[in-house]
Design a protein around this motif. Structure first.
Motif, mmCIF file in Angstrom:
data_model
loop_
_atom_site.group_PDB
_atom_site.id
_atom_site.type_symbol
_atom_site.label_atom_id
_atom_site.label_comp_id
_atom_site.label_asym_id
_atom_site.label_seq_id
_atom_site.Cartn_x
_atom_site.Cartn_y
_atom_site.Cartn_z
ATOM 1 N N THR A 61 48.168 36.089 27.820
ATOM 2 C CA THR A 61 48.886 37.036 28.689
ATOM 3 C C THR A 61 47.908 37.921 29.446
ATOM 4 O O THR A 61 48.034 38.130 30.664
ATOM 5 N N LEU A 62 46.923 38.438 28.737
ATOM 6 C CA LEU A 62 45.927 39.319 29.346
ATOM 7 C C LEU A 62 45.131 38.595 30.432
ATOM 8 O O LEU A 62 44.973 39.097 31.554
ATOM 9 N N ILE A 63 44.654 37.406 30.113
ATOM 10 C CA ILE A 63 43.802 36.676 31.058
ATOM 11 C C ILE A 63 44.597 36.217 32.282
ATOM 12 O O ILE A 63 44.101 36.278 33.421
ATOM 13 N N LEU A 64 45.820 35.785 32.084
ATOM 14 C CA LEU A 64 46.624 35.350 33.229
ATOM 15 C C LEU A 64 47.018 36.517 34.129
ATOM 16 O O LEU A 64 47.143 36.357 35.346
ATOM 17 N N GLU A 65 47.185 37.700 33.543
ATOM 18 C CA GLU A 65 47.428 38.892 34.363
ATOM 19 C C GLU A 65 46.192 39.208 35.198
ATOM 20 O O GLU A 65 46.299 39.538 36.380
ATOM 21 N N ALA A 66 45.026 39.101 34.598
ATOM 22 C CA ALA A 66 43.781 39.332 35.342
ATOM 23 C C ALA A 66 43.601 38.268 36.423
ATOM 24 O O ALA A 66 43.135 38.560 37.530
ATOM 25 N N ALA A 67 43.985 37.026 36.109
ATOM 26 C CA ALA A 67 43.831 35.929 37.070
ATOM 27 C C ALA A 67 44.650 36.163 38.338
ATOM 28 O O ALA A 67 44.262 35.723 39.424
ATOM 29 N N LYS A 68 45.762 36.868 38.208
ATOM 30 C CA LYS A 68 46.584 37.173 39.383
ATOM 31 C C LYS A 68 45.815 38.028 40.392
ATOM 32 O O LYS A 68 46.061 37.953 41.600
ATOM 33 N N LEU A 69 44.897 38.854 39.895
ATOM 34 C CA LEU A 69 44.140 39.757 40.770
ATOM 35 C C LEU A 69 43.054 39.024 41.558
ATOM 36 O O LEU A 69 42.531 39.569 42.519
ATOM 37 N N ILE A 70 42.703 37.809 41.127
ATOM 38 C CA ILE A 70 41.653 37.058 41.833
ATOM 39 C C ILE A 70 42.182 35.700 42.318
ATOM 40 O O ILE A 70 41.411 34.784 42.584
ATOM 41 N N LYS A 71 43.498 35.591 42.445
ATOM 42 C CA LYS A 71 44.111 34.304 42.758
ATOM 43 C C LYS A 71 43.774 33.795 44.148
ATOM 44 O O LYS A 71 43.896 32.598 44.418
ATOM 45 N N GLU A 72 43.371 34.692 45.049
ATOM 46 C CA GLU A 72 42.994 34.231 46.389
ATOM 47 C C GLU A 72 41.708 33.428 46.361
ATOM 48 O O GLU A 72 41.462 32.595 47.236
ATOM 49 N N GLU A 73 40.882 33.681 45.338
ATOM 50 C CA GLU A 73 39.576 33.011 45.248
ATOM 51 C C GLU A 73 39.510 31.974 44.140
ATOM 52 O O GLU A 73 38.802 30.974 44.262
ATOM 53 N N TYR A 74 40.233 32.214 43.040
ATOM 54 C CA TYR A 74 40.147 31.320 41.891
ATOM 55 C C TYR A 74 41.532 31.023 41.321
ATOM 56 O O TYR A 74 42.349 31.919 41.166
ATOM 57 N N GLN A 75 41.745 29.756 41.017
ATOM 58 C CA GLN A 75 42.983 29.324 40.382
ATOM 59 C C GLN A 75 42.669 29.032 38.920
ATOM 60 O O GLN A 75 42.054 28.018 38.584
#
Length: 276
Positions: A71-85
């Motif tokens: 949950t924590l990591i996927l929430e963080a991933a949303k903040l960098i989704k323009e660059e990394y999937q």
């Protein structure tokens, strides 16, 4: 038709053809540039392996990876989704560790920091959480002052989750001198069952994970409760992280940038969780 007229027509056709070819070249160049921009703008796929059997932190439920850390990591991933999937891929812990050791994976979560025993993992992300590793023992068994235990006595059998490096210095020494024997079992569930059936004397793992495991098994094992065992002592207090494959920058040219951006995103999410 006079030679002069023919020459003029040829020159005219040549100019038209030259103009057409120039337009074609411009269109091809534009296509290449556009394609490059699109590729550069597309998020880079990044796979992080995740423990598939470590509730409540990271585990598979109904075919889906869930838990505090996903949950924590996927929430963080949303903040960098323009660059990394970012994809989290569940895997048995020991197999995940082996994948990094063999250079077959980019990252794994959530290891503790073991610089000497896992030199192939570096760097580590910011801390996801502080975990407290404790020893749960059957009544009458203790790991207190284990290095002073009479060496003539039968060794204490200790269960661990396969691939977990969670013995403190005293227990490592006791293992060398034969005062304890370590048995690696598949996961928390398997270890609790063996502890309950007295096939091992003690089980060492994160406190919260063990207590949840006991609760989940109460329907299957009548009479089982947290009071069935003695919380003997704290073994370690360690932080959990995303651990990255050391080196391989040629294979993962985005590695440093991803780590920096993921750390920044994790810090943002962690701060929000601490200060809602």
């Amino acid at each position: 038709m006079s030679e002069a007229v023919k020459a003029n027509q040829c020159r005219s056709l040549h100019r038209e053809y030259s103009g057409y070819m120039q337009l074609v070249r411009l269109l091809v160049l534009f296509s290449i540039i556009t394609s490059s921009i699109v590729r550069a703008a597309s998020p880079i796929p990044v796979t992080i392996l995740a423990d598939d059997s470590y509730p409540p932190y990271s585990y598979v439920q109904d075919g889906k990876l869930v838990g505090i850390y996903p949950t924590l990591i996927l929430e963080a991933a949303k903040l960098i989704k323009e660059e990394y999937q970012v994809e989290l891929r569940p895997i048995p812990w020991k197999r995940g560790v082996a994948a990094l050791e063999q250079g077959e994976a980019f990252a794994l979560m959530p290891p503790y920091i073991h610089l000497d025993t896992r030199p192939y993992i570096w760097p580590y992300s910011v801390a996801l959480k502080q975990e407290e590793v404790v020893a749960f023992c059957n009544p009458g068994i203790t790991l207190q002052n284990i290095t002073q235990r009479d060496s003539e006595l039968a060794p204490i059998n200790i269960g661990l989750n396969a691939g977990f490096l969670i013995l403190d210095d005293a227990l490592k020494e006791a293992r060398k001198t034969g005062r304890i024997i370590v048995w690696e079992n598949k996961n928390t569930r398997a270890n609790i069952i063996k502890l309950y059936k007295k096939r091992v004397d003690c089980y060492i793992n994160d406190r919260l994970s063990t207590l949840i495991g006991i609760s989940d098994l109460q329907d299957q094992l009548p009479g089982l409760s947290a009071q069935s065992f003695v919380e003997d002592r704290i073994v370690l207090s360690r932080s959990a992280h995303i651990g990255y494959l050391k080196g391989y920058e040629g294979k993962y040219p985005y590695k440093a940038d991803f780590i920096a951006k993921m750390d920044e995103a994790l810090n943002t999410v962690l701060q929000k969780a601490t200060h809602p």
